[in-house]
Design a protein around this motif. Structure first.
Motif, PDB file in Angstrom:
ATOM      1  N   GLY A 139       0.792  -1.224   0.000  1.00  0.00           N
ATOM      2  CA  GLY A 139       0.000   0.000   0.000  1.00  0.00           C
ATOM      3  C   GLY A 139       0.821   1.268   0.000  1.00  0.00           C
ATOM      4  N   SER A 140       2.139   1.164   0.146  1.00  0.00           N
ATOM      5  CA  SER A 140       2.993   2.350   0.118  1.00  0.00           C
ATOM      6  C   SER A 140       3.451   2.616  -1.318  1.00  0.00           C
ATOM      7  CB  SER A 140       4.209   2.140   1.029  1.00  0.00           C
ATOM      8  OG  SER A 140       5.020   1.098   0.533  1.00  0.00           O
ATOM      9  N   GLU A 141       4.238   3.663  -1.507  1.00  0.00           N
ATOM     10  CA  GLU A 141       4.741   4.020  -2.825  1.00  0.00           C
ATOM     11  C   GLU A 141       5.697   2.950  -3.366  1.00  0.00           C
ATOM     12  OE1 GLU A 141       5.338   8.763  -2.676  1.00  0.00           O
ATOM     13  OE2 GLU A 141       6.331   7.607  -1.096  1.00  0.00           O
ATOM     14  N   SER A 142       5.730   2.812  -4.679  1.00  0.00           N
ATOM     15  CA  SER A 142       6.713   1.949  -5.349  1.00  0.00           C
ATOM     16  C   SER A 142       7.897   2.824  -5.739  1.00  0.00           C
ATOM     17  CB  SER A 142       6.120   1.338  -6.616  1.00  0.00           C
ATOM     18  OG  SER A 142       5.107   0.436  -6.306  1.00  0.00           O
ATOM     19  N   TRP A 143       9.095   2.333  -5.494  1.00  0.00           N
ATOM     20  CA  TRP A 143      10.308   3.129  -5.735  1.00  0.00           C
ATOM     21  C   TRP A 143      11.219   2.469  -6.746  1.00  0.00           C
ATOM     22  CZ3 TRP A 143      10.993   7.926  -3.819  1.00  0.00           C
ATOM     23  CH2 TRP A 143      10.130   8.321  -2.795  1.00  0.00           C
ATOM     24  N   LEU A 144      11.892   3.284  -7.531  1.00  0.00           N
ATOM     25  CA  LEU A 144      12.954   2.853  -8.435  1.00  0.00           C
ATOM     26  C   LEU A 144      14.255   3.281  -7.774  1.00  0.00           C
ATOM     27  CD1 LEU A 144      11.350   4.294 -11.680  1.00  0.00           C
ATOM     28  CD2 LEU A 144      11.258   1.926 -10.906  1.00  0.00           C
ATOM     29  N   ASP A 145      15.092   2.334  -7.416  1.00  0.00           N
ATOM     30  CA  ASP A 145      16.346   2.629  -6.714  1.00  0.00           C
ATOM     31  C   ASP A 145      17.549   2.486  -7.640  1.00  0.00           C
ATOM     32  OD1 ASP A 145      15.575   3.207  -3.968  1.00  0.00           O
ATOM     33  OD2 ASP A 145      14.862   1.142  -3.904  1.00  0.00           O
ATOM     34  N   ASN A 146      18.594   3.205  -7.298  1.00  0.00           N
ATOM     35  CA  ASN A 146      19.874   3.139  -8.002  1.00  0.00           C
ATOM     36  C   ASN A 146      19.750   3.574  -9.461  1.00  0.00           C
ATOM     37  OD1 ASN A 146      22.650   2.713  -8.082  1.00  0.00           O
ATOM     38  ND2 ASN A 146      22.401   0.622  -8.792  1.00  0.00           N
ATOM     39  N   VAL A 147      18.945   4.629  -9.711  1.00  0.00           N
ATOM     40  CA  VAL A 147      18.799   5.144 -11.072  1.00  0.00           C
ATOM     41  C   VAL A 147      19.781   6.294 -11.298  1.00  0.00           C
ATOM     42  CG1 VAL A 147      16.390   4.450 -11.303  1.00  0.00           C
ATOM     43  CG2 VAL A 147      16.918   6.712 -10.428  1.00  0.00           C
ATOM     44  N   LYS A 148      20.167   6.493 -12.530  1.00  0.00           N
ATOM     45  CA  LYS A 148      21.092   7.573 -12.884  1.00  0.00           C
ATOM     46  C   LYS A 148      20.245   8.759 -13.357  1.00  0.00           C
ATOM     47  CE  LYS A 148      25.429   8.277 -15.241  1.00  0.00           C
ATOM     48  NZ  LYS A 148      26.453   7.649 -16.083  1.00  0.00           N
ATOM     49  N   HIS A 149      19.851   9.598 -12.410  1.00  0.00           N
ATOM     50  CA  HIS A 149      18.991  10.752 -12.675  1.00  0.00           C
ATOM     51  C   HIS A 149      19.629  11.972 -12.019  1.00  0.00           C
ATOM     52  CE1 HIS A 149      15.430  13.359 -12.538  1.00  0.00           C
ATOM     53  NE2 HIS A 149      14.980  12.619 -13.534  1.00  0.00           N
ATOM     54  N   PHE A 150      19.530  13.121 -12.641  1.00  0.00           N
ATOM     55  CA  PHE A 150      20.207  14.318 -12.125  1.00  0.00           C
ATOM     56  C   PHE A 150      19.622  14.862 -10.832  1.00  0.00           C
ATOM     57  CE2 PHE A 150      16.887  15.879 -14.849  1.00  0.00           C
ATOM     58  CZ  PHE A 150      16.443  17.046 -14.246  1.00  0.00           C
ATOM     59  N   SER A 172      17.816  12.750  -8.299  1.00  0.00           N
ATOM     60  CA  SER A 172      17.873  11.775  -7.214  1.00  0.00           C
ATOM     61  C   SER A 172      18.202  10.390  -7.768  1.00  0.00           C
ATOM     62  CB  SER A 172      16.523  11.729  -6.501  1.00  0.00           C
ATOM     63  OG  SER A 172      16.516  10.775  -5.476  1.00  0.00           O
ATOM     64  N   SER A 173      18.832   9.563  -6.943  1.00  0.00           N
ATOM     65  CA  SER A 173      19.080   8.180  -7.353  1.00  0.00           C
ATOM     66  C   SER A 173      17.922   7.271  -6.939  1.00  0.00           C
ATOM     67  CB  SER A 173      20.385   7.662  -6.742  1.00  0.00           C
ATOM     68  OG  SER A 173      20.289   7.626  -5.340  1.00  0.00           O
ATOM     69  N   ARG A 174      16.909   7.860  -6.290  1.00  0.00           N
ATOM     70  CA  ARG A 174      15.720   7.115  -5.876  1.00  0.00           C
ATOM     71  C   ARG A 174      14.481   7.895  -6.317  1.00  0.00           C
ATOM     72  NH1 ARG A 174      12.777   5.609  -0.484  1.00  0.00           N
ATOM     73  NH2 ARG A 174      12.384   3.417  -0.928  1.00  0.00           N
ATOM     74  N   LEU A 175      13.658   7.290  -7.175  1.00  0.00           N
ATOM     75  CA  LEU A 175      12.475   7.950  -7.713  1.00  0.00           C
ATOM     76  C   LEU A 175      11.227   7.121  -7.428  1.00  0.00           C
ATOM     77  CD1 LEU A 175      13.863   8.802 -11.254  1.00  0.00           C
ATOM     78  CD2 LEU A 175      13.745  10.341  -9.290  1.00  0.00           C
ATOM     79  N   ALA A 176      10.146   7.778  -7.081  1.00  0.00           N
ATOM     80  CA  ALA A 176       8.867   7.092  -6.911  1.00  0.00           C
ATOM     81  C   ALA A 176       8.242   6.879  -8.287  1.00  0.00           C
ATOM     82  CB  ALA A 176       7.932   7.913  -6.032  1.00  0.00           C
ATOM     83  N   ALA A 177       7.740   5.673  -8.537  1.00  0.00           N
ATOM     84  CA  ALA A 177       7.093   5.346  -9.806  1.00  0.00           C
ATOM     85  C   ALA A 177       5.688   5.939  -9.829  1.00  0.00           C
ATOM     86  CB  ALA A 177       7.032   3.832  -9.991  1.00  0.00           C
ATOM     87  N   ALA A 178       5.268   6.437 -10.988  1.00  0.00           N
ATOM     88  CA  ALA A 178       3.968   7.105 -11.097  1.00  0.00           C
ATOM     89  C   ALA A 178       3.383   6.925 -12.494  1.00  0.00           C
ATOM     90  CB  ALA A 178       4.122   8.588 -10.784  1.00  0.00           C
ATOM     91  N   THR A 179       2.107   7.300 -12.624  1.00  0.00           N
ATOM     92  CA  THR A 179       1.402   7.342 -13.900  1.00  0.00           C
ATOM     93  C   THR A 179       0.843   8.752 -14.075  1.00  0.00           C
ATOM     94  OG1 THR A 179       0.746   5.035 -13.687  1.00  0.00           O
ATOM     95  CG2 THR A 179      -0.518   6.366 -15.214  1.00  0.00           C
ATOM     96  N   ALA A 180       0.904   9.265 -15.275  1.00  0.00           N
ATOM     97  CA  ALA A 180       0.368  10.600 -15.560  1.00  0.00           C
ATOM     98  C   ALA A 180      -1.151  10.518 -15.703  1.00  0.00           C
ATOM     99  CB  ALA A 180       0.977  11.164 -16.835  1.00  0.00           C
ATOM    100  N   THR A 181      -1.892  11.141 -14.780  1.00  0.00           N
ATOM    101  CA  THR A 181      -3.349  11.177 -14.891  1.00  0.00           C
ATOM    102  C   THR A 181      -3.781  12.299 -15.832  1.00  0.00           C
ATOM    103  OG1 THR A 181      -3.477  12.499 -12.879  1.00  0.00           O
ATOM    104  CG2 THR A 181      -3.776  10.121 -12.655  1.00  0.00           C
ATOM    105  N   ARG A 182      -2.945  13.326 -15.970  1.00  0.00           N
ATOM    106  CA  ARG A 182      -3.082  14.403 -16.964  1.00  0.00           C
ATOM    107  C   ARG A 182      -1.674  14.786 -17.383  1.00  0.00           C
ATOM    108  NH1 ARG A 182      -5.716  17.506 -13.088  1.00  0.00           N
ATOM    109  NH2 ARG A 182      -4.179  19.127 -13.450  1.00  0.00           N
TER     110      ARG A 182
END
Length: 67
Positions: free
Chosen positions: A14-25, A27-37
């Motif tokens: 029931g908590s957020e899903s996370w993407l760990d160890n990503v190469k992003h300017f 954060s290296s940890r991003l929450a996964a999401a869907t665009a509702t708009r």
């Protein structure tokens, strides 16, 4: 010009899903999401990415004035 709203993808517990160890300017940890708009219209471009993937993370923006 730009209208975006995203919703986090719920994990098994029931908590957020996370993407760990990503190469992003941001954060290296991003929450996964869907665009509702997600639409953009300007400079001769029109995009609608509603329903596609997104991500988010907390960050601090620092720095001095531009020279």
């Amino acid at each position: 010009m730009l209208d975006v709203e995203i919703e986090g993808i719920e994990g098994r517990d029931g908590s957020e899903s996370w993407l760990d160890n990503v190469k992003h300017f941001v954060s290296s940890r991003l929450a996964a999401a869907t665009a509702t708009r997600s639409s953009y219209r300007d400079h001769g471009f029109t995009w609608d990415n509603t329903g596609r993937n997104g991500h988010y993370a907390a960050f601090e923006w620092t720095g001095g004035p531009a020279r």
